[in-house]
Design a protein around this motif. Structure first.
Motif, PDB file in Angstrom:
ATOM      1  N   LYS A  67       0.623  -1.456  -0.012  1.00  0.00           N
ATOM      2  CA  LYS A  67      -0.051  -0.038  -0.046  1.00  0.00           C
ATOM      3  C   LYS A  67       0.817   1.377  -0.086  1.00  0.00           C
ATOM      4  N   ILE A  68       2.164   0.988   0.381  1.00  0.00           N
ATOM      5  CA  ILE A  68       2.841   2.273   0.377  1.00  0.00           C
ATOM      6  C   ILE A  68       3.084   2.949  -1.179  1.00  0.00           C
ATOM      7  N   GLY A  69       2.829   2.138  -2.019  1.00  0.00           N
ATOM      8  CA  GLY A  69       2.699   2.605  -3.650  1.00  0.00           C
ATOM      9  C   GLY A  69       2.007   3.649  -3.718  1.00  0.00           C
ATOM     10  N   TYR A  70       0.674   3.836  -3.100  1.00  0.00           N
ATOM     11  CA  TYR A  70      -0.286   4.929  -3.394  1.00  0.00           C
ATOM     12  C   TYR A  70       0.435   6.187  -2.769  1.00  0.00           C
ATOM     13  N   ASN A  71       1.286   6.128  -2.203  1.00  0.00           N
ATOM     14  CA  ASN A  71       2.266   7.584  -1.468  1.00  0.00           C
ATOM     15  C   ASN A  71       3.209   7.828  -2.394  1.00  0.00           C
ATOM     16  N   MET A  72       3.870   7.052  -3.515  1.00  0.00           N
ATOM     17  CA  MET A  72       4.871   7.007  -4.214  1.00  0.00           C
ATOM     18  C   MET A  72       4.832   7.165  -5.532  1.00  0.00           C
ATOM     19  N   ILE A  73       3.687   7.658  -6.168  1.00  0.00           N
ATOM     20  CA  ILE A  73       3.730   8.030  -7.534  1.00  0.00           C
ATOM     21  C   ILE A  73       4.565   8.908  -8.196  1.00  0.00           C
ATOM     22  N   ASN A  74       4.867   9.775  -7.461  1.00  0.00           N
ATOM     23  CA  ASN A  74       6.078  10.786  -7.968  1.00  0.00           C
ATOM     24  C   ASN A  74       7.269  10.619  -6.900  1.00  0.00           C
ATOM     25  N   ALA A  75       8.470  11.133  -7.571  1.00  0.00           N
ATOM     26  CA  ALA A  75       9.737  11.278  -6.650  1.00  0.00           C
ATOM     27  C   ALA A  75      10.149  12.485  -7.183  1.00  0.00           C
ATOM     28  N   ARG A  76      10.762  13.531  -6.043  1.00  0.00           N
ATOM     29  CA  ARG A  76      11.405  14.767  -6.221  1.00  0.00           C
ATOM     30  C   ARG A  76      12.870  14.504  -6.818  1.00  0.00           C
ATOM     31  N   SER A  77      13.142  14.871  -7.970  1.00  0.00           N
ATOM     32  CA  SER A  77      14.442  14.670  -8.447  1.00  0.00           C
ATOM     33  C   SER A  77      15.467  15.333  -7.916  1.00  0.00           C
ATOM     34  N   GLU A  78      15.275  16.478  -7.212  1.00  0.00           N
ATOM     35  CA  GLU A  78      16.113  17.227  -6.377  1.00  0.00           C
ATOM     36  C   GLU A  78      16.643  16.377  -5.252  1.00  0.00           C
ATOM     37  N   SER A  79      15.724  15.418  -4.769  1.00  0.00           N
ATOM     38  CA  SER A  79      16.462  14.729  -3.426  1.00  0.00           C
ATOM     39  C   SER A  79      16.495  13.150  -3.720  1.00  0.00           C
ATOM     40  N   ALA A  80      16.081  12.866  -4.782  1.00  0.00           N
ATOM     41  CA  ALA A  80      15.919  11.235  -5.028  1.00  0.00           C
ATOM     42  C   ALA A  80      17.135  10.480  -4.762  1.00  0.00           C
ATOM     43  N   HIS A  81      18.403  11.092  -5.058  1.00  0.00           N
ATOM     44  CA  HIS A  81      19.517  10.373  -4.916  1.00  0.00           C
ATOM     45  C   HIS A  81      19.887  10.309  -3.541  1.00  0.00           C
ATOM     46  N   GLU A  82      19.277  11.085  -2.493  1.00  0.00           N
ATOM     47  CA  GLU A  82      19.434  10.942  -1.109  1.00  0.00           C
ATOM     48  C   GLU A  82      18.676   9.813  -0.392  1.00  0.00           C
ATOM     49  N   LYS A  83      17.413   9.651  -1.204  1.00  0.00           N
ATOM     50  CA  LYS A  83      16.190   8.738  -0.518  1.00  0.00           C
ATOM     51  C   LYS A  83      16.534   7.327  -0.471  1.00  0.00           C
ATOM     52  N   PRO A  84      16.409   6.471   0.193  1.00  0.00           N
ATOM     53  CA  PRO A  84      16.433   4.995   0.576  1.00  0.00           C
ATOM     54  C   PRO A  84      15.700   4.351  -0.701  1.00  0.00           C
ATOM     55  N   SER A  85      14.292   4.940  -1.162  1.00  0.00           N
ATOM     56  CA  SER A  85      13.365   4.215  -1.953  1.00  0.00           C
ATOM     57  C   SER A  85      13.764   4.456  -3.345  1.00  0.00           C
ATOM     58  N   PHE A  86      14.708   5.488  -3.507  1.00  0.00           N
ATOM     59  CA  PHE A  86      15.208   5.857  -4.902  1.00  0.00           C
ATOM     60  C   PHE A  86      16.320   5.751  -5.330  1.00  0.00           C
ATOM     61  N   LYS A  87      17.237   5.970  -4.166  1.00  0.00           N
ATOM     62  CA  LYS A  87      18.781   5.855  -4.559  1.00  0.00           C
ATOM     63  C   LYS A  87      19.270   4.700  -5.511  1.00  0.00           C
ATOM     64  N   LYS A  88      19.273   3.754  -5.006  1.00  0.00           N
ATOM     65  CA  LYS A  88      19.485   2.422  -5.937  1.00  0.00           C
ATOM     66  C   LYS A  88      18.873   2.361  -7.259  1.00  0.00           C
ATOM     67  N   LEU A  89      17.698   2.889  -7.369  1.00  0.00           N
ATOM     68  CA  LEU A  89      16.960   2.746  -8.592  1.00  0.00           C
ATOM     69  C   LEU A  89      17.452   3.660  -9.323  1.00  0.00           C
ATOM     70  N   LEU A  90      17.975   4.893  -9.120  1.00  0.00           N
ATOM     71  CA  LEU A  90      18.676   5.910  -9.931  1.00  0.00           C
ATOM     72  C   LEU A  90      19.956   5.275 -10.742  1.00  0.00           C
ATOM     73  N   SER A  91      20.423   4.272 -10.133  1.00  0.00           N
ATOM     74  CA  SER A  91      21.641   3.888 -10.386  1.00  0.00           C
ATOM     75  C   SER A  91      21.480   2.634 -11.502  1.00  0.00           C
ATOM     76  N   ARG A  92      20.078   1.661 -11.411  1.00  0.00           N
ATOM     77  CA  ARG A  92      20.153   0.596 -12.215  1.00  0.00           C
ATOM     78  C   ARG A  92      18.683   0.246 -12.723  1.00  0.00           C
ATOM     79  N   LYS A  93      17.626   1.134 -12.219  1.00  0.00           N
ATOM     80  CA  LYS A  93      16.424   0.791 -12.552  1.00  0.00           C
ATOM     81  C   LYS A  93      15.736   2.086 -13.095  1.00  0.00           C
ATOM     82  N   ARG A  94      16.176   2.452 -13.990  1.00  0.00           N
ATOM     83  CA  ARG A  94      15.482   3.614 -14.628  1.00  0.00           C
ATOM     84  C   ARG A  94      14.666   3.321 -16.026  1.00  0.00           C
ATOM     85  N   CYS A  95      13.452   3.913 -15.943  1.00  0.00           N
ATOM     86  CA  CYS A  95      12.607   3.576 -17.363  1.00  0.00           C
ATOM     87  C   CYS A  95      11.948   4.817 -17.878  1.00  0.00           C
TER      88      CYS A  95
END
Length: 222
Positions: A67-95
């Motif tokens: 259910k966490i997904g309903y709160n994560m439809i967007n990610a702020r690009s300015e801070s995504a590289h610092e966030k646990p939810s997005f940091k690794k995805l920026l490295s290897r799971k871009r779409c």
């Protein structure tokens, strides 16, 4: 932010625009794509680009509850590289998340006015997205989020945030299979050239996600 968009192109247009070799299984256009729905995305599997469906609303691989997904439809690009939810995805799971317009709501004296926003110079485009795989017990989900940025001068009149639309020349680079240091991914986004946009008013019919027909994009008077 970005909370609704459209994809009305036929399958052949998409295959040609994004240079895809394989057909898109179960493709269907939509006038009103909403969070929680499956959305058309493109990844690179290391050999070729592949198109398929991801559920809109990121569920990180470590999440205990989907259910966490309903709160994560967007990610702020300015801070995504610092966030646990997005940091690794920026490295290897871009779409790439495929669209041909998006909706935003402008605050006015008479309430919120829905607007349909398109590119001025081309029809199909791709949002910069991140994706992840989540599994628990016997259930697996493949989900995604759309990266956003501070609004450009055109969008500031409508909203203070906007989805990141990739220039055509940068789409393949965004999903290249090579790992990208998260901070480098942030810099990549920061230096993107803005696309020229156009917009027109639509009715509040689009506010309801189950409404999915031509009435969603019908122009209304200012």
């Amino acid at each position: 932010m970005c909370g609704r968009y459209t994809l009305l192109a036929d399958e052949l247009e998409i295959l040609e625009e994004f240079e895809l070799e394989q057909e898109i299984a179960n493709y269907h256009p939509s006038y009103n794509i909403a969070p929680g729905q499956n959305v058309l995305a493109i990844i690179h599997d290391g050999k070729q680009k592949r198109a398929g469906y991801l559920r809109w609303g990121l569920v990180p691989s470590w999440a205990k509850d989907e259910k966490i997904g309903y709160n994560m439809i967007n990610a702020r690009s300015e801070s995504a590289h610092e966030k646990p939810s997005f940091k690794k995805l920026l490295s290897r799971k871009r779409c790439l998340i495929i669209a041909d317009s998006f909706y935003e709501w402008k605050r006015t004296e008479n309430g919120k006015q829905a607007k349909r926003i398109q590119l001025a110079n081309r029809k199909l485009f791709a949002f910069a997205g991140l994706w992840d795989k989540w599994s628990q017990h016997d259930k697996r989900l493949f989900t995604c989020t759309i990266l956003t940025r501070e609004a450009n001068p055109f969008m500031k009149d409508i909203h203070d945030r906007m989805p990141i639309i990739l220039p055509k020349s940068k789409e393949n680079e965004w999903i290249a299979p090579e790992e990208m240091v998260p901070l480098k991914a942030r810099e990549f986004i920061f230096h993107l050239e803005p696309e020229e946009l156009k917009a027109y008013n639509v009715s509040n019919y689009v506010n309801t996600a189950k409404n999915n027909n031509e009435s969603c994009i019908a122009p209304v008077a200012d």
